[in-house]
Structures are given as C-alpha cells and as structure tokens.
Design a protein around this motif. Structure first.
Motif, short mmCIF file in Angstrom:
data_model
loop_
_atom_site.label_atom_id
_atom_site.label_comp_id
_atom_site.label_asym_id
_atom_site.label_seq_id
_atom_site.Cartn_x
_atom_site.Cartn_y
_atom_site.Cartn_z
N ASN A 51 -19.03 42.22 4.45
CA ASN A 51 -20.46 42.42 4.28
C ASN A 51 -20.78 43.50 3.26
OD1 ASN A 51 -23.33 42.21 5.09
ND2 ASN A 51 -22.98 44.27 5.89
N GLN A 52 -21.59 43.15 2.26
CA GLN A 52 -22.18 44.09 1.32
C GLN A 52 -21.15 45.08 0.77
OE1 GLN A 52 -25.44 45.05 4.18
NE2 GLN A 52 -26.79 44.46 2.49
N GLU A 53 -20.08 44.50 0.23
CA GLU A 53 -18.95 45.33 -0.22
C GLU A 53 -19.19 45.92 -1.61
OE1 GLU A 53 -14.07 44.89 -0.38
OE2 GLU A 53 -15.30 43.19 0.21
N SER A 54 -20.08 45.32 -2.40
CA SER A 54 -20.21 45.76 -3.79
C SER A 54 -21.63 45.57 -4.31
CB SER A 54 -19.25 44.94 -4.68
OG SER A 54 -19.68 43.58 -4.72
N THR A 55 -21.93 46.26 -5.40
CA THR A 55 -23.21 46.04 -6.09
C THR A 55 -23.27 44.64 -6.67
OG1 THR A 55 -22.26 47.05 -8.08
CG2 THR A 55 -23.55 48.48 -6.66
N ALA A 56 -22.10 44.09 -7.03
CA ALA A 56 -22.06 42.73 -7.58
C ALA A 56 -22.56 41.71 -6.56
CB ALA A 56 -20.64 42.39 -8.01
N GLU A 57 -22.24 41.94 -5.28
CA GLU A 57 -22.71 41.04 -4.22
C GLU A 57 -24.22 41.08 -4.12
OE1 GLU A 57 -22.25 40.78 0.64
OE2 GLU A 57 -20.52 41.42 -0.55
N THR A 58 -24.78 42.28 -4.18
CA THR A 58 -26.24 42.42 -4.13
C THR A 58 -26.89 41.74 -5.31
OG1 THR A 58 -26.00 44.54 -2.96
CG2 THR A 58 -28.12 44.09 -4.03
N GLU A 59 -26.34 41.96 -6.50
CA GLU A 59 -26.90 41.38 -7.72
C GLU A 59 -26.86 39.85 -7.68
OE1 GLU A 59 -26.34 41.82 -12.59
OE2 GLU A 59 -24.89 42.71 -11.21
N PHE A 60 -25.79 39.31 -7.12
CA PHE A 60 -25.62 37.86 -7.04
C PHE A 60 -26.74 37.22 -6.22
CE2 PHE A 60 -23.08 34.12 -5.34
CZ PHE A 60 -23.03 33.44 -6.55
N PHE A 61 -27.15 37.90 -5.13
CA PHE A 61 -28.21 37.36 -4.27
C PHE A 61 -29.61 37.67 -4.79
CE2 PHE A 61 -24.73 36.64 -1.44
CZ PHE A 61 -25.14 35.58 -0.64
N LEU A 62 -29.76 38.82 -5.42
CA LEU A 62 -31.08 39.18 -5.92
C LEU A 62 -31.47 38.38 -7.15
CD1 LEU A 62 -31.15 43.08 -5.53
CD2 LEU A 62 -32.28 41.37 -4.10
N SER A 63 -30.52 38.24 -8.08
CA SER A 63 -30.88 37.62 -9.37
C SER A 63 -30.01 36.43 -9.76
CB SER A 63 -30.81 38.66 -10.48
OG SER A 63 -29.46 39.11 -10.64
N GLY A 64 -28.90 36.20 -9.02
CA GLY A 64 -28.02 35.09 -9.36
C GLY A 64 -27.13 35.35 -10.56
N SER A 65 -26.97 36.62 -10.92
CA SER A 65 -26.17 36.97 -12.09
C SER A 65 -25.11 37.99 -11.70
CB SER A 65 -27.07 37.53 -13.19
OG SER A 65 -27.74 38.69 -12.71
N GLY A 66 -24.38 38.47 -12.70
CA GLY A 66 -23.45 39.56 -12.46
C GLY A 66 -22.00 39.14 -12.37
N ASP A 67 -21.17 40.08 -11.89
CA ASP A 67 -19.72 39.92 -11.93
C ASP A 67 -19.20 38.81 -11.02
OD1 ASP A 67 -19.51 41.92 -13.77
OD2 ASP A 67 -18.92 43.48 -12.35
N ILE A 68 -19.85 38.58 -9.88
CA ILE A 68 -19.36 37.52 -9.00
C ILE A 68 -19.60 36.16 -9.63
CG2 ILE A 68 -19.82 36.34 -6.79
CD1 ILE A 68 -20.03 39.07 -5.49
N LEU A 69 -20.77 35.97 -10.23
CA LEU A 69 -21.03 34.71 -10.94
C LEU A 69 -20.00 34.51 -12.06
CD1 LEU A 69 -23.02 32.29 -11.26
CD2 LEU A 69 -24.09 33.62 -13.09
N THR A 70 -19.73 35.57 -12.80
CA THR A 70 -18.75 35.49 -13.88
C THR A 70 -17.37 35.13 -13.34
OG1 THR A 70 -19.97 37.12 -15.17
CG2 THR A 70 -17.67 36.77 -15.77
N HIS A 71 -16.99 35.73 -12.21
CA HIS A 71 -15.69 35.44 -11.60
C HIS A 71 -15.59 33.98 -11.19
CE1 HIS A 71 -12.11 35.88 -9.15
NE2 HIS A 71 -12.77 35.46 -8.08
N PHE A 72 -16.62 33.47 -10.53
CA PHE A 72 -16.60 32.06 -10.12
C PHE A 72 -16.51 31.13 -11.32
CE2 PHE A 72 -19.05 32.80 -5.88
CZ PHE A 72 -17.87 33.21 -5.28
N ARG A 73 -17.32 31.43 -12.31
CA ARG A 73 -17.44 30.52 -13.46
C ARG A 73 -16.25 30.62 -14.41
NH1 ARG A 73 -22.56 32.06 -16.10
NH2 ARG A 73 -21.21 33.64 -17.04
N ASP A 74 -15.84 31.84 -14.75
CA ASP A 74 -14.82 32.03 -15.79
C ASP A 74 -13.40 32.10 -15.24
OD1 ASP A 74 -17.04 32.11 -17.39
OD2 ASP A 74 -16.95 34.27 -17.76
N ASN A 75 -13.21 32.77 -14.10
CA ASN A 75 -11.86 32.91 -13.55
C ASN A 75 -11.45 31.74 -12.66
OD1 ASN A 75 -11.65 35.42 -14.81
ND2 ASN A 75 -12.44 36.52 -13.03
N LEU A 76 -12.38 31.32 -11.79
CA LEU A 76 -12.06 30.23 -10.86
C LEU A 76 -12.47 28.86 -11.38
CD1 LEU A 76 -13.04 31.83 -7.43
CD2 LEU A 76 -10.85 31.91 -8.64
#
Length: 396
Positions: A203-228
C-alpha cells in the motif's frame, strides 16, 4: 524446566517487569512469570542475563522467494528502478532453494519465530515445511491488463491449494493497487470473502503509485509500457490516492494487512475509517526496505497519533541488507525517538501475532504459550532505549 531472569522482562501485553523471572518447560512453553521486583536475589538454577527478555519476533512481511537477490539490487535507485531490476533479475540462474534455506535459518537465529511471507509460486513450500519458524503464506496475484485476470487468478488459487495441501497456512491477495485490474480485484475479493482469513496488499509505497492514480502518468506507467511491454490504454486514473481508489475491493470482514504505507496520509486513514472497522486492520512497516529503495520512511508519528495497529516486517533481501526485526526497531527509534521501547516490542511481537491470527502461541509471554524467548542486550536502562550496540540472542 528452565528459569530465565533478566534486568527486565517485557511480556508483550503488559508493563515491563523489573528483575522478572520466566519459567518455561523444556519445549519452551511458558509455565509462569515471576515478579521479583527490588527484592531480587540470586537463586540456584536460575539463568540471569543483563538485558531484556522479549517474546520471539513476528516478521509480518517478507519475500523469501527473493533471497537469491541479496546484494544484487542497487540501493536508492527509486521505485521504478527497483521494479525494473527485480523484473530483470528474479529469474536469473541461482540456487534459490539454498538461498531461502539460509535466509530462513538466519531469521530464526535473529529471534524471528513467525513470518508473514509473500509468495508468487510453490518455490518456498519445501523450505517452509522444514523450517523451525511458523509461516503464513500470502499468495500474491498480479494482472494489470483485464485479459490476464482469469489466468492469473486460477494460477494463484492453485498455489494457495498447494500450500494448504502441505498443511501450511495460506491465503490469496492482490500484489498492489496498481498491478491488479478491476476484473482481477473482483475475483480476489470474492474468493477472500468466501474463504475468510487474511488479506494482504502492498500500500502506497511510492510517489509513483500516487501519481499513477492521480494523473495516470509517471514511473509506474513507464515501467509497464517500456519494461514489461504491457498495453496500458485501458488505464483510467481515478484522481484519488491509490488506497482510496481500491477500498471497494478490500473485503471488510477479512483481516487486512496494509504493507509499507510510506505515503499514507490522514485523508487515507479517514477514508479507511469510513469504510471498515480498523480493529481488523494492520499497518505493516518495513522502514529499512523503504530506505534501501527510495531513502524514505513511513509516517510513523501519524500512524501512532491515529492509534493504529502497527507491526513490523523486513521485506526481502532484494531490498534489505538483512532480515532482522531488531534492525527495523533500531531504525524506527533513531528516526522517531518518541516511540518507546515498550511500543517497539509490542509492534515486533504481539501486534504481528494479532495480524497473523496466531496469538494463541506467539507474541507474548503468557502461560501456555510457546512464543520463543529472545534476549536483547545493549540497552540504555536510564532512558530505556536501544543503543547502537543492541543485539539479539535467541534463548528458546
């Protein structure tokens, strides 16, 4: 029978006993706790230690499967960097079973008696069967894209059943708010409600997690799209925090363990209070892992001020230098000096045992229990604080 005395005995559910005397049978079951007070004198057959006696630790969050990644993941590389390295290295050739066996034995030697362990497969099953530690396995399910929901759910249920067939305690839960689709969340919630038991989520481990839910952008989106290389066009941000976005998928009657909580805010706690009874909700902190990955710490003062149930975990050797609950306690004390030693001991034992539903055996010194007995030395008895020289030795 053993009689073990120390400068203080911390029962875990009651005030510390000065010059307390613990009476145990040869198997480690507590027979009695004697309060000698200031009238303490040496007695034949009594082992006396300078230090404090505490119940065996409960490591409420661990990933034994990642033990082969010890010293393989770069520190302070941020959450997305950590995810990328885990994804790249987790399946590299290694003697994973041996690494898990070593980690398990070291946990036992470090005074840990029970573990809430997250698993993605049956890989750790044989190690847990042979372990001296008690394990509850949280079988973790991933599936960001809706198309993976049925396959991911079916596989995870098979893993749960493998542990249960081996007479090991296990339950099913989602990995995190951002890695599970709505379709998969529904399946996991329905399963948990039908079976009951424990429910665990990062739960709520990073700022990236918050950004992903607030705006749909950030490092988690990049990880899903570019790495995975995942398809992400279906994702629609909620505009709320990750926890507030998934409350409907957290079964209200199941015991809930929220892990990390590094970016949990008062608004999240208020939303939780509106949604569920916090009597069956536990906040598991893994501060050394948070420091290792992002050089951040959870809001301990906020959680204490809200009188929430806190327990401690080590996370994995991929994100920690060692699996030591004492080291987690030291980190909290150094950064949050208002936390008392008595609180830390309750978080390290009894609260973790409550979270895992094992207080009949673990977490406190009470007649009939068999919690394990740890000696902690390196205590400043004037301030009742751990010193940097604090060490733990398992006595039973």
């Amino acid at each position: 029978m053993r009689k073990i005395a120390a400068t203080y005995v911390f029962p875990g559910t009651a005030s510390p006993i000065k010059n307390g005397n613990l009476v145990c049978d040869d198997a480690g079951t507590i027979i009695d706790i004697l309060d000698r007070g200031d009238s303490f004198r040496e007695e034949a057959g009594v082992e006396f230690y300078s230090g404090i006696l505490v119940p065996g630790f409960v490591n409420a969050h661990c990933h034994l499967e990642f033990s082969h990644l010890h010293n393989k993941i770069e520190k302070h590389n941020g959450f997305s960097g950590f995810l990328e390295q885990i994804n790249r290295l987790r399946d590299e050739p290694a003697d994973k079973e041996k690494a898990m066996q070593i980690a398990d034995r070291k946990m036992w030697a470090a005074g840990i008696a029970a573990v809430g362990d997250v698993s993605n497969s049956e890989l750790s099953l044989s190690v847990k069967q042979k372990s001296k530690n008690y394990y509850h396995t949280f079988v973790e399910v991933f599936g960001f894209h809706p198309s993976r929901a049925e396959r991911a759910f079916t596989k995870a249920v098979e893993v749960v059943e493998s542990f249960e067939n081996a007479k090991l305690s296990a339950s099913l839960g989602p990995h995190s708010p951002y890695s599970v689709s709505q379709e998969l969340f529904e399946k996991v919630k329905n399963y948990a409600e039908q079976k009951g038991g424990l429910f665990c989520i990062h739960n709520q481990e990073s700022t990236a997690e918050t950004e992903f839910f607030l705006s749909g952008s950030g490092d988690i989106l990049t990880h899903f799209r570019d790495n995975l290389k995942l398809e992400t066009t279906h994702w629609k941000p909620s505009g709320k925090s990750s926890l507030q976005s998934i409350l409907q998928y957290l079964p209200k009657e199941n015991q809930l363990l929220l892990v990390h909580n590094t970016h949990t805010k008062i608004s999240d706690i208020e939303a939780l209070k509106q949604d569920r009874d916090l009597a069956n909700t536990y906040f598991v902190l893994c501060p050394n892992s948070n420091l290792y990955i992002q050089n951040e710490l959870p809001p301990v003062d906020l959680l204490r001020n809200e009188d929430l149930q806190i327990c401690l975990g080590t996370d994995s050797l991929a994100s920690n230098t060692e699996l030591s609950i004492l080291k987690e306690m030291l980190t909290i004390q150094q950064n949050f000096p208002d936390v008392s030693l008595e609180e830390l001991i309750s978080w390290s034992g009894f609260n973790g045992a409550k979270a895992l539903n094992i207080t009949d055996t673990f977490g406190s010194f009470e007649e009939g229990k068999k919690p394990g007995v740890n000696l902690i030395t390196g205590i400043d008895f004037k301030t009742m604080k751990l010193t940097t020289n604090a060490k733990v030795k398992r006595l039973i």
